[in-house]
Design an enzyme around this catalytic site. Structure first.
Site, PDB file in Angstrom:
ATOM      1  CD  GLU A  38     144.204  49.408   7.438  1.00 16.24           C
ATOM      2  OE1 GLU A  38     144.692  49.051   8.527  1.00 16.24           O
ATOM      3  OE2 GLU A  38     143.053  49.123   7.069  1.00 16.24           O
ATOM      4  CE  LYS A  71     146.096  54.210  10.999  1.00 14.76           C
ATOM      5  NZ  LYS A  71     146.608  53.899   9.674  1.00 14.76           N
ATOM      6  NE  ARG A 102     151.470  50.735  19.116  1.00  7.38           N
ATOM      7  CZ  ARG A 102     150.750  51.118  18.046  1.00  7.38           C
ATOM      8  NH1 ARG A 102     150.218  52.313  17.982  1.00  7.38           N
ATOM      9  NH2 ARG A 102     150.549  50.295  17.061  1.00  7.38           N
TER      10      ARG A 102
HETATM   11  P1  ATP Z   1     145.730  51.422  14.093  1.00  3.72           P
HETATM   12  O1  ATP Z   1     145.637  52.709  14.884  1.00  3.72           O
HETATM   13  O2  ATP Z   1     144.563  51.199  13.212  1.00  3.72           O
HETATM   14  O3  ATP Z   1     146.224  50.253  14.883  1.00  3.72           O
HETATM   15  P2  ATP Z   1     148.356  51.702  13.067  1.00  3.72           P
HETATM   16  O4  ATP Z   1     148.677  52.834  13.976  1.00  3.72           O
HETATM   17  O5  ATP Z   1     148.974  50.386  13.255  1.00  3.72           O
HETATM   18  O6  ATP Z   1     146.815  51.585  12.983  1.00  3.72           O
HETATM   19  P3  ATP Z   1     149.342  51.665  10.380  1.00  3.72           P
HETATM   20  O7  ATP Z   1     148.900  52.513   9.257  1.00  3.72           O
HETATM   21  O8  ATP Z   1     149.172  50.207  10.259  1.00  3.72           O
HETATM   22  O9  ATP Z   1     148.594  52.222  11.617  1.00  3.72           O
HETATM   23  O10 ATP Z   1     150.828  52.008  10.788  1.00  3.72           O
HETATM   24  C1  ATP Z   1     151.877  52.093   9.865  1.00  3.72           C
HETATM   25  C2  ATP Z   1     153.184  51.853  10.551  1.00  3.72           C
HETATM   26  O11 ATP Z   1     153.381  52.799  11.589  1.00  3.72           O
HETATM   27  C3  ATP Z   1     153.235  50.489  11.183  1.00  3.72           C
HETATM   28  O12 ATP Z   1     154.480  49.895  10.850  1.00  3.72           O
HETATM   29  C4  ATP Z   1     153.126  50.740  12.649  1.00  3.72           C
HETATM   30  O13 ATP Z   1     153.837  49.787  13.376  1.00  3.72           O
HETATM   31  C5  ATP Z   1     153.733  52.145  12.788  1.00  3.72           C
HETATM   32  N1  ATP Z   1     153.126  52.823  13.922  1.00  3.72           N
HETATM   33  C6  ATP Z   1     151.818  53.021  14.145  1.00  3.72           C
HETATM   34  N2  ATP Z   1     151.616  53.648  15.320  1.00  3.72           N
HETATM   35  C7  ATP Z   1     152.838  53.857  15.859  1.00  3.72           C
HETATM   36  C8  ATP Z   1     153.308  54.449  17.071  1.00  3.72           C
HETATM   37  N3  ATP Z   1     152.458  54.965  17.974  1.00  3.72           N
HETATM   38  N4  ATP Z   1     154.632  54.485  17.297  1.00  3.72           N
HETATM   39  C9  ATP Z   1     155.490  53.967  16.398  1.00  3.72           C
HETATM   40  N5  ATP Z   1     155.122  53.399  15.242  1.00  3.72           N
HETATM   41  C10 ATP Z   1     153.811  53.328  14.964  1.00  3.72           C
HETATM   42 MG    MG Z   2     148.458  48.686  11.731  1.00 10.37          MG
END
Ligand code: ATP
Ligand code: MG
Length: 564
Positions: A41, A278, A268
């Site tokens: 996003e 974020k 994650r």
């Molecule tokens: P927020 O912090 O707002 O929850 P988000 O970290 O989910 O956002 P996105 O931009 O939706 O952010 O993430 C993009 C992709 O990265 C998604 O497929 C998410 O699953 C993956 N992702 C995000 N954070 C992690 C993490 N800590 N480890 C592994 N993958 C991640």
């Molecule tokens: Mg997300």
């Protein structure tokens, strides 16, 4: 710098996702194709957790001769901006991956998604709900109690179509109603209790579609359908989506979609001594706890890059941590270990003095200097050597001298002989002080027979110091970074505290009067060096020929190796 080892088949243990993809390919599922996507996003910069997802999605696609799409999941116009999308593209490329021609935006599909929603209504599988947000929440039930049907749940198809049309045309105020999927308010899976699929947002312009739309699809609806539209085969996401998988499958089953992707969840990445949400990173930026998204203390990819991290180190880290089904927290020391390991092999060695102490070599000729051969990288014979000027007046590190050394201090002291790296043996003869008793310089002698740092008589010295020639040295500012938080898990706050209460007040120390060997004058932004005996340092983006600035990426001490 990017080496083409990206996407080489993994030799050691293959994770459960790759095993599954491999089995699918063998079975001929999805016609044997592998298409993944990385769906950020654009509401902030990417962090090291995203790097894990990028390495998995792009890496697995490459290994199975498939492809990976970069898709911006831009379904919430309130927080999204073009500058974030640009930074994300840069970060993915810098990590060494390519989406080829496959750059997409969920907003590209707004018309199509709208049609899918109309289709659901027509099939009697969606309705416009006039309940307020609070009512919807209150009627959703809990893990132990079923939800309550909305009084608007049994509206006719015609009425729903007309109302949804009005929602789209902007006839309703924000929050007046939502479109919900009609599934099951008693489902044990809360995500299945008639989830909202469209909401009205009017107060902001979308970063790409402007004010063309005032209804926006919710993530769960947009995501699976975007995957289906693009022909994604394996939709890899993090564990918090496990409970949404029935919903993911429900939309794909109820609608006529061109492909049936499958969602697979993995754990994650969590790292200690930092935060990765974020929302929290944005707060650090907006409230000036750090100097922007690329502050070298941030866990963002841009921050790590500016700190001195290489794409190779980050990819190696993602390889080592692997892909699991259970959440865990990885030690920051492992990330640092991966950087050291990479830079140890590749970084040019140089000499730099952070806190200078002047020494005068009284038996070295005045107005003279010589160029001494210094090895560029003992780990890499092909890196060759360079010449570094040596003269009568030199800087050494203040901490390499003690007037009254304790037992275990083997470096320079009055009357003691040490080696200057690649140069000569010197002996401290006299300590010169100012009126306040502060040491201003040391007067030393050198042994001309020890050129190159070797004595003909095999005389032992217990220390080797780095040095730079005063007249040739170039001054620099050096920033020494420490962890951003003092608490191992700053997300876990105690009563009345906020995560920002755990920021490390000493996360950066700025040294202004450092002295570097002259070869560093022409170093370029992001270039990495090992400052001998001190650590790995990287040229900061604030640096210029007139005013050099280096960041310490990581010290030489490997805490990870010690644990192991
Ligand atoms: P927020 O912090 O707002 O929850 P988000 O970290 O989910 O956002 P996105 O931009 O939706 O952010 O993430 C993009 C992709 O990265 C998604 O497929 C998410 O699953 C993956 N992702 C995000 N954070 C992690 C993490 N800590 N480890 C592994 N993958 C991640
Ligand atoms: Mg997300």
């Amino acid at each position: 710098m990017n080496e083409p080892n990206v996407g080489e088949p993994k030799k050691e243990s293959v994770d459960f996702i790759r095993q599954q993809i491999s089995a699918d390919v063998k079975k001929g599922k999805h016609d044997g194709r592998v298409v993944t996507r990385f769906p950020p996003e654009p509401n902030g910069f990417l962090h090291i957790g995203h790097a894990k997802s990028i390495c998995l999605n792009f890496g697995a696609a490459l290994e199975f001769s498939g492809r990976c799409h970069l898709r911006f999941d831009d379904t919430n116009p309130c927080k999204e901006e073009t500058k974030y999308a640009e930074a994300i593209e840069d970060n993915v490329k810098w990590l060494g991956f390519s989406w080829g021609d496959h750059l997409y935006y969920a907003s590209d599909y707004y018309q199509k998604l709208y049609e899918y929603a109309v289709d659901l209504i027509t099939r009697g599988l969606a309705y416009v709900d006039d309940q307020s947000q609070e009512e919807i929440r209150a009627n959703r039930g809990t893990l132990t109690e079923p939800g309550v049907n909305s009084p608007f749940r049994d509206r006719s198809v015609e009425e729903n179509l007309a109302l949804f049309e009005k929602m789209k045309n902007g006839d309703f105020e924000e929050g007046r109603c939502v479109l919900r999927a009609k599934i099951d308010m008693a489902s044990p899976t809360i995500a299945m209790r008639d989830p909202a699929i469209y909401r009205i947002i009017k107060r902001v312009q979308h970063h790409r579609t402007g004010d063309r739309w005032c209804i926006y699809p919710m993530y769960d609806f947009a995501h699976c359908l975007s995957d289906a539209i693009e022909g994604i085969t394996h939709s890899l996401c993090t564990l918090e989506f496990v409970n949404h998988r029935p919903l993911y499958d429900w939309f794909l089953e109820k609608l006529e979609v061109p492909h049936r992707p499958q969602q697979i969840e993995f754990a994650r990445l969590n790292l200690n001594y930092t935060v990765m949400s974020k929302r929290k990173l944005l707060k650090l930026v907006e409230e000036h706890y750090v100097d922007g998204w690329d502050d070298p203390r941030m866990p963002t990819i841009s921050g790590l890059r500016r700190r001195g991290y290489t794409p190779e180190a980050i990819r190696a880290f993602c390889d080592i941590i692997g892909i699991a089904k259970f959440d865990s927290t990885v030690d920051m020391a492992l990330l640092e270990h991966c950087l050291r390991d990479d830079l140890n092999r590749r970084a040019q060695r140089v000499m730099a003095v952070l806190r200078p102490l002047k020494i005068v070599i009284t038996n070295y000729p005045e107005d003279s200097f010589e160029e001494l051969e210094c090895v560029n990288n003992p780990e890499d014979p092909e890196a060759g050597f360079r010449y570094v000027p040596f003269a009568r007046e030199l800087y050494i590190e203040q901490e390499d001298f003690m007037e009254e050394p304790p037992k275990k201090f083997f470096r320079l002291a009055p009357g003691r002989e040490v080696r200057l790296r690649y140069a000569y043996y010197i002996t401290c003869q006299e300590v010169v002080k100012d009126a306040d008793g502060n040491i201003t310089e040391l007067r030393c002698t050198y042994d001309p027979q020890t050129k190159g740092g070797q004595s003909a008589d095999n005389r032992k010295v217990k220390a080797t110091l780095h040095w730079v020639s005063c007249q040739h040295a170039v001054p620099a500012t050096i920033r020494l970074y420490d962890r951003l938080f003092v608490k191992e898990n700053p997300d876990k706050t105690e009563d009345g505290k906020e995560f920002t209460d755990y920021l490390n007040p000493d996360s950066v120390e700025i040294l202004e009067e450092c002295q570097l060997e002259p070869s560093l004058k022409t170093a370029t932004h992001f270039e990495n060096f090992q400052f001998e005996r001190l650590g790995y340092f990287c040229v900061d983006t604030d640096s210029s020929m007139e005013s050099l600035v280096f960041n310490r990426a990581v010290s030489l001490r490997d805490q990870w190796a010690k644990f192991k």
